[in-house]
Design a protein around this motif. Structure first.
Motif, PDB file in Angstrom:
ATOM      1  N   LEU A 165      26.606  -2.864 -25.827  1.00 21.40           N
ATOM      2  CA  LEU A 165      25.302  -3.371 -26.270  1.00 21.40           C
ATOM      3  C   LEU A 165      25.297  -4.898 -26.212  1.00 21.40           C
ATOM      4  O   LEU A 165      24.349  -5.509 -25.706  1.00 21.40           O
ATOM      5  N   GLU A 186      23.870  -1.038 -19.707  1.00 20.44           N
ATOM      6  CA  GLU A 186      24.803  -1.435 -20.764  1.00 20.44           C
ATOM      7  C   GLU A 186      24.152  -1.322 -22.138  1.00 20.44           C
ATOM      8  O   GLU A 186      24.785  -0.854 -23.092  1.00 20.44           O
ATOM      9  N   GLY A 243      30.558   0.975 -28.246  1.00 21.49           N
ATOM     10  CA  GLY A 243      29.110   0.859 -28.216  1.00 21.49           C
ATOM     11  C   GLY A 243      28.650  -0.567 -28.440  1.00 21.49           C
ATOM     12  O   GLY A 243      27.769  -1.075 -27.730  1.00 21.49           O
ATOM     13  N   TRP A 244      29.243  -1.232 -29.432  1.00 23.52           N
ATOM     14  CA  TRP A 244      28.881  -2.627 -29.683  1.00 23.52           C
ATOM     15  C   TRP A 244      29.268  -3.509 -28.503  1.00 23.52           C
ATOM     16  O   TRP A 244      28.517  -4.407 -28.126  1.00 23.52           O
ATOM     17  N   GLY A 272      25.377   1.349 -24.890  1.00 19.86           N
ATOM     18  CA  GLY A 272      25.761   0.840 -26.211  1.00 19.86           C
ATOM     19  C   GLY A 272      24.994   1.518 -27.332  1.00 19.86           C
ATOM     20  O   GLY A 272      25.580   1.956 -28.323  1.00 19.86           O
TER      21      GLY A 272
END
Length: 173
Positions: free
Chosen positions: A39, A89, A35-36, A93
């Protein structure tokens, strides 16, 4: 302590025995990490100097998916792709970090990485690269329903809405 993870894949129920809470922590770690990653990549396209341009990718030739990508090159479709990729994206994220619509977010992340993997020349130097590893991580998140561990999806699956429409579980978890 033995825990069980119950999930439904293509209409079939699966129960996996998980030993201790370590597996749950690992799924949360993978979900937060991926996710990070997405993101950060999405936000970076907004803040980095110079505008994100999709033309370099859409106009490639000689790759497995270049006929599909070339159909979107130029004009309004390319401009739409330049908006959709960074926004996608960021949403993917956030969905993974919060554990909201986790399978949906992971599906679209896998969809994007499929095109990044097969539309890139990097795989010509070897089949295993960052795009393939990301694709494998997204599939892992989908299969294990990683949003059910410390995610909003765990709560959403207990609501009456999901109880009345069980097919919504395919989007959650």
């Amino acid at each position: 302590m033995i825990q069980q993870l119950q999930t439904t894949i293509l209409g079939r129920e699966y129960t996996l025995e998980l030993s201790g809470t370590l597996t749950g922590y690992w799924l949360v770690f993978l979900r937060l990490l991926v996710g990070w990653w997405f993101l950060h990549e999405g936000l970076n396209k907004y803040v980095a100097p110079g505008r994100f341009r999709a033309g370099w990718f859409l106009e490639k030739t000689g790759t497995v998916v270049s006929p599909v990508l070339n159909a979107f090159a130029g004009g309004a479709t390319e401009a739409a792709i330049e908006l959709v990729v960074p926004a996608g994206e960021v949403l993917i994220g956030l969905g993974l970090i919060l554990g909201v619509l986790t399978r949906t977010a992971a599906f679209f992340g896998a969809f994007m990485l499929f095109f990044f993997y097969f539309g890139s020349e990097h795989w010509r130097r070897g089949l295993v690269n960052g795009e393939l590893m990301g694709l494998v991580l997204f599939v892992t998140i989908i299969v294990f329903g990683a949003g059910r561990v410390w995610g909003v999806d765990a709560y959403l699956e207990t609501t009456d809405l999901v109880g009345n429409w069980p097919w919504l579980r395919y989007l959650l978890g």
